[in-house]
Write a protein that holds these residues in place. Sequence first.
Motif, PDB file in Angstrom:
ATOM      1  N   ALA A  80      -2.915 -17.427  46.650  1.00 50.00           N
ATOM      2  CA  ALA A  80      -3.701 -16.212  46.891  1.00 50.00           C
ATOM      3  C   ALA A  80      -3.010 -15.047  46.031  1.00 50.00           C
ATOM      4  N   GLU A  81      -1.878 -15.197  45.829  1.00 48.70           N
ATOM      5  CA  GLU A  81      -1.296 -14.297  44.893  1.00 48.70           C
ATOM      6  C   GLU A  81      -1.636 -14.246  43.385  1.00 48.70           C
ATOM      7  N   ALA A  82      -1.728 -15.685  42.949  1.00 51.38           N
ATOM      8  CA  ALA A  82      -2.400 -15.958  41.626  1.00 51.38           C
ATOM      9  C   ALA A  82      -3.957 -15.262  41.596  1.00 51.38           C
ATOM     10  N   ALA A  83      -4.585 -15.410  42.590  1.00 51.83           N
ATOM     11  CA  ALA A  83      -5.978 -14.870  42.648  1.00 51.83           C
ATOM     12  C   ALA A  83      -6.012 -13.397  42.692  1.00 51.83           C
ATOM     13  N   TRP A  84      -5.013 -12.658  43.167  1.00 51.08           N
ATOM     14  CA  TRP A  84      -4.978 -11.207  42.889  1.00 51.08           C
ATOM     15  C   TRP A  84      -4.284 -11.123  41.603  1.00 51.08           C
ATOM     16  N   VAL A  85      -3.589 -11.528  41.423  1.00 50.42           N
ATOM     17  CA  VAL A  85      -3.269 -11.307  39.705  1.00 50.42           C
ATOM     18  C   VAL A  85      -4.579 -11.313  38.795  1.00 50.42           C
ATOM     19  N   ALA A  86      -5.334 -12.482  38.913  1.00 50.31           N
ATOM     20  CA  ALA A  86      -6.259 -12.630  38.065  1.00 50.31           C
ATOM     21  C   ALA A  86      -7.480 -11.394  38.412  1.00 50.31           C
ATOM     22  N   ALA A  87      -7.448 -10.807  39.738  1.00 51.11           N
ATOM     23  CA  ALA A  87      -8.684  -9.935  39.930  1.00 51.11           C
ATOM     24  C   ALA A  87      -8.084  -8.647  39.271  1.00 51.11           C
ATOM     25  N   ALA A  88      -6.778  -8.257  39.497  1.00 52.02           N
ATOM     26  CA  ALA A  88      -6.039  -7.082  38.881  1.00 52.02           C
ATOM     27  C   ALA A  88      -6.337  -7.228  37.438  1.00 52.02           C
ATOM     28  N   ILE A  89      -5.991  -8.212  36.737  1.00 52.77           N
ATOM     29  CA  ILE A  89      -6.172  -8.258  35.341  1.00 52.77           C
ATOM     30  C   ILE A  89      -7.630  -8.075  34.783  1.00 52.77           C
ATOM     31  N   ARG A  90      -8.612  -8.955  35.541  1.00 54.19           N
ATOM     32  CA  ARG A  90     -10.014  -8.699  35.129  1.00 54.19           C
ATOM     33  C   ARG A  90     -10.534  -7.380  35.541  1.00 54.19           C
ATOM     34  N   SER A  91     -10.194  -6.701  36.602  1.00 53.02           N
ATOM     35  CA  SER A  91     -10.320  -5.356  36.615  1.00 53.02           C
ATOM     36  C   SER A  91      -9.987  -4.318  35.676  1.00 53.02           C
ATOM     37  N   GLY A  92      -8.776  -4.701  35.463  1.00 50.86           N
ATOM     38  CA  GLY A  92      -8.136  -3.814  34.589  1.00 50.86           C
ATOM     39  C   GLY A  92      -8.781  -3.887  32.825  1.00 50.86           C
ATOM     40  N   GLY A  93      -9.199  -5.083  32.832  1.00 55.09           N
ATOM     41  CA  GLY A  93      -9.934  -5.058  31.573  1.00 55.09           C
ATOM     42  C   GLY A  93     -11.129  -4.348  31.612  1.00 55.09           C
ATOM     43  N   ALA A  94     -11.943  -4.375  33.069  1.00 59.34           N
ATOM     44  CA  ALA A  94     -13.080  -3.498  32.729  1.00 59.34           C
ATOM     45  C   ALA A  94     -12.766  -1.826  32.599  1.00 59.34           C
ATOM     46  N   PHE A  95     -11.699  -1.624  33.341  1.00 56.98           N
ATOM     47  CA  PHE A  95     -11.210  -0.209  33.333  1.00 56.98           C
ATOM     48  C   PHE A  95     -10.968   0.408  31.783  1.00 56.98           C
ATOM     49  N   ALA A  96     -10.188  -0.588  30.877  1.00 55.48           N
ATOM     50  CA  ALA A  96      -9.757  -0.464  29.615  1.00 55.48           C
ATOM     51  C   ALA A  96     -10.987  -0.325  28.932  1.00 55.48           C
ATOM     52  N   HIS A  97     -11.804  -1.450  28.934  1.00 56.54           N
ATOM     53  CA  HIS A  97     -12.969  -1.513  28.057  1.00 56.54           C
ATOM     54  C   HIS A  97     -13.868  -0.469  28.341  1.00 56.54           C
ATOM     55  N   GLY A  98     -14.033   0.353  29.577  1.00 56.75           N
ATOM     56  CA  GLY A  98     -14.618   1.389  29.773  1.00 56.75           C
ATOM     57  C   GLY A  98     -14.558   2.546  28.920  1.00 56.75           C
ATOM     58  N   ARG A  99     -13.130   2.711  28.684  1.00 63.82           N
ATOM     59  CA  ARG A  99     -12.750   4.005  27.662  1.00 63.82           C
ATOM     60  C   ARG A  99     -13.435   3.492  26.233  1.00 63.82           C
ATOM     61  N   LEU A 100     -13.324   2.260  25.930  1.00 59.99           N
ATOM     62  CA  LEU A 100     -14.259   1.933  24.855  1.00 59.99           C
ATOM     63  C   LEU A 100     -15.803   2.105  24.757  1.00 59.99           C
ATOM     64  N   ALA A 101     -16.176   1.756  25.943  1.00 60.23           N
ATOM     65  CA  ALA A 101     -17.924   2.326  26.011  1.00 60.23           C
ATOM     66  C   ALA A 101     -18.015   4.012  25.862  1.00 60.23           C
ATOM     67  N   PHE A 102     -16.986   4.475  26.442  1.00 63.32           N
ATOM     68  CA  PHE A 102     -17.106   6.048  26.181  1.00 63.32           C
ATOM     69  C   PHE A 102     -16.976   6.473  24.662  1.00 63.32           C
ATOM     70  N   LYS A 103     -16.074   5.784  24.037  1.00 62.39           N
ATOM     71  CA  LYS A 103     -15.834   5.942  22.542  1.00 62.39           C
ATOM     72  C   LYS A 103     -17.083   5.617  22.028  1.00 62.39           C
ATOM     73  N   LEU A 104     -17.777   4.547  22.204  1.00 60.48           N
ATOM     74  CA  LEU A 104     -18.668   4.001  21.200  1.00 60.48           C
ATOM     75  C   LEU A 104     -20.198   4.660  21.628  1.00 60.48           C
ATOM     76  N   SER A 105     -20.256   5.336  22.814  1.00 58.73           N
ATOM     77  CA  SER A 105     -21.536   5.847  23.235  1.00 58.73           C
ATOM     78  C   SER A 105     -22.047   6.808  22.287  1.00 58.73           C
ATOM     79  N   GLY A 106     -21.217   7.542  21.715  1.00 57.93           N
ATOM     80  CA  GLY A 106     -21.771   8.642  20.595  1.00 57.93           C
ATOM     81  C   GLY A 106     -21.728   9.874  21.389  1.00 57.93           C
ATOM     82  N   ALA A 107     -21.497   9.899  22.859  1.00 53.69           N
ATOM     83  CA  ALA A 107     -21.801  11.081  23.463  1.00 53.69           C
ATOM     84  C   ALA A 107     -20.441  11.874  23.385  1.00 53.69           C
TER      85      ALA A 107
END
Length: 111
Positions: A80-107
């Motif tokens: 269960a804890e391994a699953a939560w670590v995977a979930a945290a890393i995966r969602s953290g990646g989406a959060f971090a790459h969201g910033r890239l979406a803002f940067k690359l959007s041109g807005a």
Amino acid sequence: MAYQEPEDSRFTRVYQETTPDVLEAFGAFNQAVFSDERMVPKKYLELIAVGVALTTQCSYCIDAHSKAAVAAGATEQELAEAAWVAAAIRSGGAFAHGRLAFKLSGADHQR
């Protein structure tokens, strides 16, 4: 596509017939990575593999490495804890790459 139907393993023959050298090298590599002679204990290697498999969403890997982790002594709580670590890393990646979406959007995001 069905998950792990008994006849699925027959497709390994394609690797055996077309790229036997690579298949052999992959098998040897996999054995080396999960060797009992690693510094990291087998249980932890398998828990890492479970987390990665959950992140890549490979059903075959989730199956194999969850069973291997339990065989190496992992508990349900550790899975269960391994699953939560995977979930945290995966969602953290989406959060971090969201910033890239803002940067690359041109807005203009200057406030």
